[in-house]
Design a protein around this motif. Structure first.
Motif, PDB file in Angstrom:
ATOM      1  N   CYS A   3      37.750  46.021  40.356  1.00  0.00           N
ATOM      2  CA  CYS A   3      37.746  45.078  41.478  1.00  0.00           C
ATOM      3  C   CYS A   3      38.490  43.825  41.032  1.00  0.00           C
ATOM      4  O   CYS A   3      38.278  43.348  39.918  1.00  0.00           O
ATOM      5  CB  CYS A   3      36.319  44.665  41.843  1.00  0.00           C
ATOM      6  SG  CYS A   3      35.311  46.018  42.448  1.00  0.00           S
ATOM      7  N   SER A  34      38.626  39.750  47.708  1.00  0.00           N
ATOM      8  CA  SER A  34      38.267  40.683  46.642  1.00  0.00           C
ATOM      9  C   SER A  34      38.578  42.110  47.110  1.00  0.00           C
ATOM     10  O   SER A  34      38.299  42.469  48.254  1.00  0.00           O
ATOM     11  CB  SER A  34      36.768  40.517  46.365  1.00  0.00           C
ATOM     12  OG  SER A  34      36.274  41.685  45.769  1.00  0.00           O
ATOM     13  N   THR A  35      39.193  42.882  46.232  1.00  0.00           N
ATOM     14  CA  THR A  35      39.479  44.284  46.577  1.00  0.00           C
ATOM     15  C   THR A  35      39.075  45.196  45.426  1.00  0.00           C
ATOM     16  O   THR A  35      39.386  44.924  44.272  1.00  0.00           O
ATOM     17  CB  THR A  35      40.983  44.483  46.874  1.00  0.00           C
ATOM     18  OG1 THR A  35      41.380  43.528  47.848  1.00  0.00           O
ATOM     19  CG2 THR A  35      41.258  45.873  47.410  1.00  0.00           C
ATOM     20  N   CYS A  36      38.359  46.261  45.767  1.00  0.00           N
ATOM     21  CA  CYS A  36      37.994  47.288  44.784  1.00  0.00           C
ATOM     22  C   CYS A  36      38.708  48.577  45.183  1.00  0.00           C
ATOM     23  O   CYS A  36      38.857  48.864  46.375  1.00  0.00           O
ATOM     24  CB  CYS A  36      36.488  47.533  44.794  1.00  0.00           C
ATOM     25  SG  CYS A  36      35.520  46.051  44.469  1.00  0.00           S
ATOM     26  N   TYR A  82      38.266  49.038  49.148  1.00  0.00           N
ATOM     27  CA  TYR A  82      37.189  48.215  49.726  1.00  0.00           C
ATOM     28  C   TYR A  82      37.625  46.754  49.683  1.00  0.00           C
ATOM     29  O   TYR A  82      37.893  46.219  48.598  1.00  0.00           O
ATOM     30  CB  TYR A  82      35.897  48.371  48.924  1.00  0.00           C
ATOM     31  CG  TYR A  82      35.428  49.800  48.809  1.00  0.00           C
ATOM     32  CD1 TYR A  82      34.570  50.347  49.759  1.00  0.00           C
ATOM     33  CD2 TYR A  82      35.855  50.612  47.751  1.00  0.00           C
ATOM     34  CE1 TYR A  82      34.142  51.664  49.659  1.00  0.00           C
ATOM     35  CE2 TYR A  82      35.438  51.930  47.638  1.00  0.00           C
ATOM     36  CZ  TYR A  82      34.588  52.454  48.589  1.00  0.00           C
ATOM     37  OH  TYR A  82      34.165  53.756  48.492  1.00  0.00           O
ATOM     38  N   SER A 106      44.092  45.637  41.557  1.00  0.00           N
ATOM     39  CA  SER A 106      43.030  46.619  41.268  1.00  0.00           C
ATOM     40  C   SER A 106      43.572  48.045  41.310  1.00  0.00           C
ATOM     41  O   SER A 106      43.145  48.911  40.539  1.00  0.00           O
ATOM     42  CB  SER A 106      41.830  46.438  42.211  1.00  0.00           C
ATOM     43  OG  SER A 106      42.246  46.466  43.542  1.00  0.00           O
TER      44      SER A 106
END
Ligand code: PMV
Length: 307
Positions: A3, A34-36, A82, A106
């Motif tokens: 992430c 935020s990106t996972c 996500y 990520s």
């Protein structure tokens, strides 16, 4: 699952003019997307928007980022994404760039690629092209590297040590959302319509950024504020403002800011003001009392990183 977070930004000087190769100065701020990313079926989930249909226009930038990472780093295309963004959307704070940059970062981690920040910024830029056609690249640069940045299409300089002490930035949100691509196109069209005069206004904007750089070097915050307000006037002349922006600029100046301007694409979105810390707090409280969403922002010096 890796992430990453990437910061939003405010543009202190030179938005719109920067699209045509003139310089701009921007600051990455402590609001984050935020990106996972995990290996698996291609799906996109946004905490704010819910599941995003891969065939919808909203998914286009993400598909482009996947495509570029697949082409350059052999990452493949099967990932579940996500997204959770704390940056207001369509407000001029670079939310799409922060999402594209955190996604790229990520994703390259998830795929085990050896990469540099330059790779992240370049691939995220391609996502930005899908969002609004002709981005200058300042937003993805700020989201990738963080800090105070002097930017000219294709190159940038960090100016972190020039950030003056004893002043703060206030953000006031007009609450009006707009499409960056539409405002950018209209401003370019107006430049063409204005002919020679349009050229002179763009030259003035370029000169203004150089003067702002001198004011930063001299730590002259009064001058810096004055130049911000002049910058707002140039953006107004190019059709990038709206009455809500002008109203909040007047309101901030009336409440004692050194200077104020719209920031980002304009025609809504945010207005920023520069003020001494106690004054900044008073401006935030007064605007909030008047029903305007307002807050102080702090710089982010790190740019994109794993969490
Ligand atoms: O409103 P935002 O956050 O999309 O910022 C746009 C900044 C512009 O200078 C108007 C466009 C650009 O690509 O630099």
């Amino acid at each position: 699952m890796p992430c990453s977070i990437a910061p939003g930004k405010v543009i202190l000087f030179g938005e719109h003019f920067v699209v045509e190769g003139y310089p701009a100065i921007g600051l990455a701020v402590g609001l984050y997307a935020s990106t996972c990313v995990e290996k698996g079926e291609f799906k996109i989930y946004s905490r704010q928007l819910g599941p995003i249909d891969p065939s919808s226009p909203l998914a286009k930038p993400f598909l482009r980022v996947l495509e570029e990472a697949a082409r350059e780093f052999n990452c493949g295309r099967d990932y579940t994404i996500y997204i959770d963004s704390g940056i207001p959307v369509g407000a001029g704070m670079g939310s799409s760039a922060a999402v594209n940059v955190s996604l790229t970062h990520s994703l390259l981690h998830a795929c085990g690629a050896g990469f540099t920040r330059e790779d992240v910024s370049r691939i995220a830029y391609m996502g930005e092209v899908e969002v609004h056609g002709k981005p200058s690249g300042i937003d993805n640069t700020l989201a990738t590297y963080g800090g105070l940045v002097y930017y000219k299409r294709g190159s940038f300089k960090r100016l972190d040590t020039l950030l003056p002490e004893g002043v703060e930035l206030v953000v006031a949100d007009t609450g009006v959302k707009r499409d960056t691509g539409v405002v950018v196109r209209d401003v370019l069209e107006k430049r063409r319509r204005l002919g020679r005069l349009g050229g002179i206004l763009y030259e003035a904007a370029g000169e203004l950024v150089e003067e702002a750089l001198a004011a930063l070097r001299e730590r002259d915050v009064v001058r810096l504020g004055e130049l911000m307000t002049v910058n707002h006037g140039l953006l107004f002349s190019m059709g990038a403002s709206a009455w809500v922006n002008d109203y909040l600029v007047h309101r901030m100046l009336g409440l004692g800011a050194y200077g104020a301007k719209l920031s980002g694409a304009g025609r809504g979105g945010i207005v920023i003001g520069l003020a001494e810390p106690a004054r900044a707090q008073a401006i935030v409280e007064e605007l909030e009392r008047e029903g305007v969403k307002a807050y102080r922002v702090k710089p982010d010096y790190e740019g994109v990183r794993l969490t």
